[in-house]
Design a protein around this motif. Structure first.
Motif, PDB file in Angstrom:
ATOM      1  N   PRO A   1       5.844  -1.564   2.625  1.00 25.16           N
ATOM      2  CA  PRO A   1       5.052  -1.197   1.441  1.00 25.16           C
ATOM      3  C   PRO A   1       4.552  -2.434   0.725  1.00 25.16           C
ATOM      4  O   PRO A   1       5.174  -3.502   0.783  1.00 25.16           O
ATOM      5  N   PRO A   2       3.414  -2.345   0.058  1.00 22.72           N
ATOM      6  CA  PRO A   2       2.908  -3.503  -0.693  1.00 22.72           C
ATOM      7  C   PRO A   2       3.846  -3.897  -1.817  1.00 22.72           C
ATOM      8  O   PRO A   2       4.617  -3.084  -2.321  1.00 22.72           O
ATOM      9  N   VAL A   3       3.776  -5.163  -2.205  1.00 24.54           N
ATOM     10  CA  VAL A   3       4.689  -5.680  -3.227  1.00 24.54           C
ATOM     11  C   VAL A   3       4.488  -4.959  -4.553  1.00 24.54           C
ATOM     12  O   VAL A   3       5.434  -4.645  -5.270  1.00 24.54           O
ATOM     13  N   GLU A   4       3.241  -4.640  -4.884  1.00 24.29           N
ATOM     14  CA  GLU A   4       2.983  -4.010  -6.184  1.00 24.29           C
ATOM     15  C   GLU A   4       3.559  -2.610  -6.262  1.00 24.29           C
ATOM     16  O   GLU A   4       3.785  -2.079  -7.351  1.00 24.29           O
ATOM     17  N   SER A   5       3.839  -1.970  -5.109  1.00 29.62           N
ATOM     18  CA  SER A   5       4.384  -0.617  -5.136  1.00 29.62           C
ATOM     19  C   SER A   5       5.830  -0.591  -5.630  1.00 29.62           C
ATOM     20  O   SER A   5       6.308   0.430  -6.118  1.00 29.62           O
ATOM     21  N   GLU A   6       6.547  -1.710  -5.525  1.00 24.14           N
ATOM     22  CA  GLU A   6       7.938  -1.748  -5.965  1.00 24.14           C
ATOM     23  C   GLU A   6       8.050  -1.684  -7.484  1.00 24.14           C
ATOM     24  O   GLU A   6       8.985  -1.133  -8.026  1.00 24.14           O
ATOM     25  N   SER A   7       7.064  -2.257  -8.170  1.00 20.00           N
ATOM     26  CA  SER A   7       7.102  -2.241  -9.637  1.00 20.00           C
ATOM     27  C   SER A   7       6.300  -1.100 -10.229  1.00 20.00           C
ATOM     28  O   SER A   7       6.370  -0.837 -11.425  1.00 20.00           O
ATOM     29  N   ALA A   8       5.510  -0.412  -9.381  1.00 19.68           N
ATOM     30  CA  ALA A   8       4.697   0.693  -9.892  1.00 19.68           C
ATOM     31  C   ALA A   8       5.572   1.898 -10.175  1.00 19.68           C
ATOM     32  O   ALA A   8       6.584   2.120  -9.514  1.00 19.68           O
ATOM     33  N   PRO A   9       5.211   2.711 -11.186  1.00 18.84           N
ATOM     34  CA  PRO A   9       6.002   3.905 -11.487  1.00 18.84           C
ATOM     35  C   PRO A   9       5.931   4.906 -10.347  1.00 18.84           C
ATOM     36  O   PRO A   9       4.930   5.018  -9.634  1.00 18.84           O
TER      37      PRO A   9
END
Length: 616
Positions: A182-190
């Motif tokens: 998964p993309p890195v930004e998906s880990e911090s996304a709600p």
């Protein structure tokens, strides 16, 4: 209808009818019939006129599927690169048809006409180009265009899976992992609702592929982290939603009819208030129906009150049908239908066990074996139950693994390793009374099995009932008279029994116990441990002269060290490194011998023994 229109209306407008009719026939693979209509209209209505390009292309596609490749190419020659902006749909139709019949080089030529405006196709054009290169075994070009396709496609699960497979074939494992991660930004996304926003990295196929790559590379912790959530969710949903006979929901009219049996509302009847004449089953059904009607009325009133409180218009719903529950689709449908996935579940449980995630492993085992429509092989079930039995003495509460331990023991009643696993679990619970019934049943069913007899005797020894322990040990001795452990246990039980207050013939019990200890020494070929046990027995009953003699024999033997076995629940990193001589009993023997010397007044001998064998 279209063919009838052509027969009755012969004019220029028939070209549009033929175009639509040919499209319908081509969708049903009736290429010969579609070609006949196109050629008929070409001869009848377009003599001396330019034939429309879209009908010529359809004729070429029909010839192509009929195997007339040269005629098809003659029709396709009407499409030029300059037509890319004017007739893009025709070019795609020709390229798709060529790719369908296996002419990938020709298909690529037409796809490339549209590459300059590829952004208009949101990655689908690049996807088709990459598939052509893949079919031509041109891996490098295929990977290049798959990368372009997945950049544009948000739901590119299949494209990413194919791209990762190509990268693995080219030994580009790290890139394959990057494509599926998964993309890195998906880990911090709600977190969003998966029903409204299906993200590619949440796909079960993506995670399954990624986990297999981790496993092949030996990254077992990452393998378990990726695979466990989707396997658990799939097995849980399959267990909850497995085929069970649905409970029939009764309508209000049917419930009202059943309530009439109670005769509560007929106030004008002379028999009102008396028990109605009906069977007990009918009365029970009527009572349940009355409660259901009251419950539905209460729910309806609650909804009405909530609507009025919120300022909304209340409209009563008199529908008798209950809204059906939406079936939730598991991440990996039909997981257990493939034998490869069975082995994957077993490997995952083993990996979780080695990572000390015992509860997670036990949960997967429970869910896998709970399915009614279970397609696991007998061998896989046995392996899962064996793993579940190991969890019984690895997890904090071994009670959750007793079913598997008992299953293994029941099917292998003469296996010492199975009974060892069972006994380790018992020792961790400290609730021996709960297992007495099972042990008794196993002893009655398998009277020639020694382990349950020995375990029962051990339990009696732990609660200081040495007479009952000796009786059990002697039963085991009848079945295995040459077993050193059983002879040792019988001897210690008889000596402990002789030291009690109720036994009258204590000397006989001591002699019998020593006889078994001597037999143990004979079977062990006078090992240091067996001689120490005899010395300790003499010391225990007060025969210090004989005890000193055997302690001296122990001091004369140099025992080599043996590796201590590591149990599955032990962490090798936390195991203390033992100093040389940890298997040698000379220090214990010297200490006990010094006590004898000290009590008899030989203080110099006592100090000398300590100095020679105990002091470092």
């Amino acid at each position: 209808m279209l063919e009838g229109n052509l027969k009755n209306h012969v004019n220029e407008a028939s070209l549009n009818v033929v175009d639509l009719l040919a499209s319908v026939l081509m969708e049903t693979n009736a290429y010969m019939k579609a070609l006949e209509h196109i050629e008929h209209v070409q001869q009848a209505y377009c003599t001396g006129k330019a034939f429309p390009l879209h009908l010529s292309i359809k004729a070429g596609i029909c010839h192509l599927h009929l195997g007339h490749c040269e005629k098809a190419q003659a029709y396709f020659n009407g499409l030029k690169p300059e037509h890319a902006s004017t007739y893009p749909d025709l070019i795609i139709d020709v390229a798709d048809s060529l790719r369908t019949v296996g002419q990938y080089e020709s298909a690529l030529k037409y796809y490339m006409m549209l590459e300059e405006d590829a952004n208009k196709y949101n990655g689908y054009l690049h996807l088709k180009i990459s598939r052509c290169y893949d079919s031509l075994r041109k891996k490098v070009q295929a990977i290049e265009y798959y990368y372009k396709a997945v950049e544009k496609l948000n739901d590119s699960v299949d494209a990413r899976l194919t791209l990762s497979s190509l990268l693995l074939e080219e030994n580009r494992d790290d890139e394959a992992i990057s494509v599926l991660s998964p993309p890195v930004e998906s880990e911090s996304a709600p977190d969003t609702n998966s029903d409204t926003c299906k993200l590619w990295w949440r796909s079960g196929k993506i995670k399954l592929k990624l986990s297999r790559i981790y496993k092949a590379k030996g990254l077992f912790e990452a393998f378990a982290d990726v695979l466990f959530p989707i396997i658990r969710e799939t097995l849980f949903l399959e267990t909850v939603q497995q085929k069970v006979k649905a409970r029939k929901r009764l309508s209000r009219s049917v419930l009202s009819e059943r309530v009439k049996v109670l005769d509560d509302h007929q106030t004008d009847n002379v028999f009102h208030g008396f028990r109605p004449v009906a069977s007990s089953a009918d009365l029970s059904r009527a009572s349940r129906a009355k409660k259901l009607l009251q419950k539905k009325a209460a729910k309806k009133e609650a909804k009405r009150a909530a609507a009025l409180a919120a300022g909304l218009d209340w409209t009563s719903d008199d529908s008798n049908d209950e809204s059906p529950q939406v079936r939730r689709e598991p991440p990996l449908p039909n997981l257990l239908k493939e034998e490869e996935n069975h082995l994957l579940i077993v490997d995952l449980c083993k990996c979780l066990s080695s990572s000390r995630r015992y509860w997670d492993a036990l949960e997967l085992i429970n869910l896998s074996l709970k399915l009614e429509c279970n397609m696991l092989s007998v061998q896989t079930k046995e392996e899962l139950r064996a793993l579940g039995a190991q969890m019984a003495y690895n997890i904090a509460d071994p009670a959750h693994g007793w079913d598997y331990v008992r299953y293994i023991v029941s099917h292998h009643p003469h296996s010492f390793s199975a009974w060892n696993c069972y006994y380790k679990g018992i020792m961790r619970t400290n609730k021996f009374s709960k297992h007495n019934k099972f042990l008794y049943n196993m002893r009655m069913k398998h009277k020639d099995s020694v382990p349950p007899i020995v375990i029962s005797a051990h339990q009696f020894t732990m609660i200081s009932q040495h007479q009952a322990a000796a009786r059990e040990y002697l039963e085991a001795h009848k079945l295995m008279p040459d077993n050193p452990l059983i002879n040792l246990c019988v001897g210690t039980a008889l000596i402990n029994l002789a030291l009690g207050h109720r036994l009258q013939n204590k000397q006989q019990a001591i002699l019998q116990g020593l006889a078994f200890l001597y037999n143990n020494s004979r079977l062990c070929e006078d090992s240091q441990e067996s001689l120490y046990n005899i010395a300790r027995a003499y010391h225990h009953v007060g025969l210090v002269t004989l005890a000193a003699k055997y302690y001296e024999k122990v001091l004369a033997i140099h025992e080599k060290d043996y590796p201590i076995p590591i149990l599955p629940s032990d962490n090798p990193e936390l195991m203390t490194v033992n100093k040389p001589g940890y298997c040698d009993l000379r220090r214990e023997a010297a200490y006990n011998l010094h006590l004898i010397y000290k009590k008899s007044g030989a203080f110099d001998l006592a100090r000398q023994v300590l100095k020679d064998h105990v002091v470092l």
